[in-house]
Enzyme design. Structure first.
Site, short mmCIF file in Angstrom:
data_model
loop_
_atom_site.label_atom_id
_atom_site.label_comp_id
_atom_site.label_asym_id
_atom_site.label_seq_id
_atom_site.Cartn_x
_atom_site.Cartn_y
_atom_site.Cartn_z
N GLU A 106 0.85 -1.20 0.00
CA GLU A 106 0.00 0.00 0.00
C GLU A 106 0.89 1.25 0.00
O GLU A 106 2.00 1.23 0.53
CB GLU A 106 -0.89 -0.06 1.27
CG GLU A 106 -1.70 1.16 1.61
CD GLU A 106 -2.83 1.48 0.65
OE1 GLU A 106 -2.57 1.56 -0.55
OE2 GLU A 106 -3.97 1.68 1.12
N ASP A 110 -3.88 5.85 5.92
CA ASP A 110 -4.36 7.14 6.40
C ASP A 110 -5.43 6.88 7.48
O ASP A 110 -5.10 6.60 8.62
CB ASP A 110 -4.89 7.90 5.18
CG ASP A 110 -5.24 9.34 5.46
OD1 ASP A 110 -4.52 9.99 6.21
OD2 ASP A 110 -6.25 9.82 4.91
N PHE A 159 -0.96 16.41 3.44
CA PHE A 159 -1.33 15.78 2.18
C PHE A 159 -0.07 15.66 1.32
O PHE A 159 0.57 16.66 1.02
CB PHE A 159 -2.42 16.56 1.46
CG PHE A 159 -3.06 15.74 0.37
CD1 PHE A 159 -4.05 14.83 0.67
CD2 PHE A 159 -2.63 15.86 -0.94
CE1 PHE A 159 -4.61 14.04 -0.32
CE2 PHE A 159 -3.19 15.07 -1.95
CZ PHE A 159 -4.18 14.16 -1.63
N ARG A 172 2.14 12.01 -9.74
CA ARG A 172 2.53 10.62 -9.41
C ARG A 172 3.96 10.34 -9.83
O ARG A 172 4.60 9.45 -9.29
CB ARG A 172 1.62 9.62 -10.15
CG ARG A 172 0.21 9.54 -9.60
CD ARG A 172 -0.49 8.31 -10.18
NE ARG A 172 -1.93 8.38 -10.09
CZ ARG A 172 -2.64 7.97 -9.04
NH1 ARG A 172 -2.03 7.46 -7.99
NH2 ARG A 172 -3.95 8.07 -9.04
#
Ligand code: IMP
Length: 192
Positions: A106, A110, A159, A172
């Site tokens: 993963e 979160d 974030f 990404r």
């Protein structure tokens, strides 16, 4: 009037974890995994799409053992920075895992809802062994008790993007992990 969506607000990215630090940590993690699965004939490495695609690519190349790679996609974020609680399986595994040794990869744990739902699904298929690795962990955000078997880095409640992780499907391909800083919040100067 409709407001400006999050992704249209000007922002910059501050480096949090360098590409070099990530690579070094992956070498350590690979050693731990090799040790844990030393008696495994062929390990099924399951990447959770889409955020884990860079991590899984680097991790399996450090593992130096026989692996099979499969992917599963579960919904979590939309185009906003808040996690939804409902987890849907959008793409299932291609292969069977019954009786197999499995490692779930993963990007970030979160709230913990995604990994909890995925593990519940995979457990119902009776793998012989099921462990988890998360590159990042944000323990401050946890809503369900969960800890990956191995964690790359514990990070604060920010974030983050890069190294496979997106903000509204962008960033990404950054080689590092960075934090998204909105310019109109005035929390930091744009880095040079
Ligand atoms: P959870 O279900 O709340 O644990 O969310 C896990 C998923 O949310 C991760 O696999 C990511 O796709 C996404 N996510 C959580 N935090 C961030 C972040 O800081 N940036 C981008 N995506 C995130």
């Amino acid at each position: 009037m409709q407001g400006v969506s999050m992704s249209q607000r000007p922002y910059h990215i501050d480096v949090m974890i360098s590409a070099k630090a990530i690579a070094a940590r992956i070498e350590d993690l690979a050693r731990l995994i090799r040790d844990e699965y030393k008696d495994t004939d062929k390990l099924v490495v399951v990447g959770l799409l889409r955020g884990s695609f860079v991590f899984i690519a680097d991790l399996v190349r450090e593992l130096e053992m026989n692996v099979e790679v499969d992917f599963l996609e579960a919904s979590s974020y939309g185009n906003a920075t808040e996690s939804s609680r409902e987890v849907k399986i959008l793409k299932d595994l291609r292969g069977a895992i019954e009786g197999r040794d499995v490692l779930v990869v993963e990007d970030i744990v979160d709230t913990g809802h995604t990994l909890t739902a995925v593990l519940e699904l995979l457990r119902s298929r009776h793998p012989r062994k099921l462990e988890t690795i998360a590159l990042l962990d944000k323990p401050a955000r946890r809503e369900v008790p969960l800890k990956a078997t191995w964690t790359g880095f514990e990070i604060p409640d920010a974030f983050v993007v890069g190294y496979g992780i997106d903000f509204a499907q962008a960033n990404r391909n950054l080689p590092y992990i960075g934090t998204v800083v909105f310019d109109d919040e005035g929390t930091a100067e744009a880095s040079a």
